[in-house]
Structure formats: structure tokens, C-alpha cells
Write a protein that holds these residues in place. Structure first.
Motif: not given
Length: 92
Positions: A54-76
Motif C-alpha cells: 500500500v505504501t508503494y501504491l500511495m507513492i505511485k498515486t501521489n499520496s505522500p501522507f497516506i504513504a507515511v502512515c503506511q510506513v508507520l503501520s508497517a513499523f507497528v
């Protein structure tokens, strides 16, 4: 030619990635619901890879805030896996 066109359309619309992320979330939830040592560990791994997709998808669709949230979720997810291994012992 038709198959190539269809494949390019599917790839361009991120259908495969969306499908994989949906499956990963469902399987991760299912495995965590069993509440066994091995299934919980595998469930957290599914969650981790789902969040990466989902991080990859959000980066490709130009949604950086959601991408950062997904990275944080991956960390969790990593923290959940680590806690699972610490509480219930190492991987079987």
C-alpha cells in the motif's frame, strides 16, 4: 496483442497490487484470529508486506501522507511480530 494490452491496463491501474494488498490484509487478520504462536507470527508478516504494498501504491498515486502512515503501520507490524516472538518464544 490483446493479452498484452489487457496486462498493461491491469498494471497501469495497479489492480494486481491492490488485489495482493487486500489478500494480505485478509490473510493477516485470519491468521491473527487463530491466536496461535506460528499463525500470529505469519499474520504479522502478512500485515507488514501488505503495508509495504500500500505504501508503494500511495507513492505511485501521489499520496505522500497516506504513504507515511503506511510506513508507520508497517513499523507497528514489526513491533507486533517482535512482541509475539518475545512473549511466546521463538519461531517454531
Amino acid at each position: 496483442i490483446v493479452c498484452t494490452y489487457l496486462f498493461l491496463q491491469i498494471s497501469a491501474n495497479f489492480v494486481v497490487e491492490q488485489f495482493l494488498s487486500a489478500l494480505g490484509g485478509m490473510f493477516g487478520s485470519l491468521l491473527l484470529a487463530f491466536n496461535k504462536r506460528l499463525t500470529n507470527q505469519i499474520g504479522w508478516v502478512f500485515y507488514f508486506f501488505t503495508h509495504l504494498i500500500v505504501t508503494y501504491l500511495m507513492i505511485k498515486t501521489n499520496s505522500p501522507f497516506i504513504a507515511v502512515c503506511q510506513v508507520l503501520s508497517a513499523f507497528v507490524s514489526i513491533l507486533g511480530l517482535r512482541r509475539e516472538m518475545k512473549i511466546k518464544g521463538s519461531v517454531v
